[in-house]
Design a protein around this motif. Structure first.
Motif, PDB file in Angstrom:
ATOM      1  N   CYS A  17      36.635  40.045  36.455  1.00 25.41           N
ATOM      2  CA  CYS A  17      37.504  40.889  35.631  1.00 25.41           C
ATOM      3  C   CYS A  17      38.965  40.605  35.953  1.00 25.41           C
ATOM      4  O   CYS A  17      39.797  40.480  35.046  1.00 25.41           O
ATOM      5  N   SER A  21      41.873  38.819  33.554  1.00 24.08           N
ATOM      6  CA  SER A  21      43.159  39.463  33.245  1.00 24.08           C
ATOM      7  C   SER A  21      44.309  38.463  33.371  1.00 24.08           C
ATOM      8  O   SER A  21      45.331  38.611  32.697  1.00 24.08           O
ATOM      9  N   LYS A  24      45.501  36.818  30.128  1.00 27.56           N
ATOM     10  CA  LYS A  24      46.139  37.665  29.122  1.00 27.56           C
ATOM     11  C   LYS A  24      47.655  37.566  29.237  1.00 27.56           C
ATOM     12  O   LYS A  24      48.185  37.104  30.256  1.00 27.56           O
ATOM     13  N   PHE A  32      44.918  45.561  31.833  1.00 31.20           N
ATOM     14  CA  PHE A  32      43.553  45.077  32.047  1.00 31.20           C
ATOM     15  C   PHE A  32      43.095  45.360  33.482  1.00 31.20           C
ATOM     16  O   PHE A  32      41.957  45.774  33.712  1.00 31.20           O
ATOM     17  N   GLN A  64      31.185  44.058  28.569  1.00 36.09           N
ATOM     18  CA  GLN A  64      32.580  44.437  28.359  1.00 36.09           C
ATOM     19  C   GLN A  64      33.513  43.283  28.718  1.00 36.09           C
ATOM     20  O   GLN A  64      34.480  43.012  27.993  1.00 36.09           O
ATOM     21  N   TYR A  68      36.271  41.680  26.249  1.00 32.35           N
ATOM     22  CA  TYR A  68      37.695  41.757  26.558  1.00 32.35           C
ATOM     23  C   TYR A  68      38.285  40.406  26.965  1.00 32.35           C
ATOM     24  O   TYR A  68      39.493  40.253  26.991  1.00 32.35           O
ATOM     25  N   SER A  69      37.431  39.438  27.270  1.00 32.55           N
ATOM     26  CA  SER A  69      37.916  38.100  27.618  1.00 32.55           C
ATOM     27  C   SER A  69      38.255  37.277  26.380  1.00 32.55           C
ATOM     28  O   SER A  69      38.887  36.229  26.499  1.00 32.55           O
ATOM     29  N   ILE A  73      41.885  39.390  22.009  1.00 30.29           N
ATOM     30  CA  ILE A  73      42.230  40.661  22.643  1.00 30.29           C
ATOM     31  C   ILE A  73      43.458  40.436  23.502  1.00 30.29           C
ATOM     32  O   ILE A  73      43.405  39.732  24.517  1.00 30.29           O
ATOM     33  N   ILE A  76      44.940  46.204  26.263  1.00 29.57           N
ATOM     34  CA  ILE A  76      43.903  47.230  26.386  1.00 29.57           C
ATOM     35  C   ILE A  76      44.555  48.479  26.957  1.00 29.57           C
ATOM     36  O   ILE A  76      45.463  48.409  27.779  1.00 29.57           O
TER      37      ILE A  76
END
Length: 78
Positions: A17, A21, A24, A32, A64, A68-69, A73, A76
């Motif tokens: 995760c 991030s 992004k 994130f 998720q 979100y990856s 996107i 968030i």
């Protein structure tokens, strides 16, 4: 301290995760990271022997992370 297989999976998911991030935009990375931290914090009270719940949450977290990856996107909010 040695970690069990499930514990290693949880740590790996959290690490993934945080890695995701980094892909992004710089201004939305903290969002994130905060979201990931809050999702993991929500489940700190789960007993480490509740394998069914942990496995369910791992599957949910992986789904998720996959969503979100996605490159589309950009931000968030938790």
């Amino acid at each position: 301290m040695r970690l069990s297989g499930l514990q290693k999976e949880v740590v790996a998911l959290y690490r993934n995760c945080l890695r995701a991030s980094r892909q992004k935009p710089k201004d939305s990375r903290p969002h994130f990271e905060t979201f990931a931290r809050s999702e993991f914090d929500k489940n700190l009270s789960i007993e480490k022997r509740d394998f069914a719940a942990i496995e369910f949450l791992l599957r949910k977290g992986k789904r998720q992370l996959e969503v979100y990856s996605a490159p589309g996107i950009k931000d968030i909010r938790s």
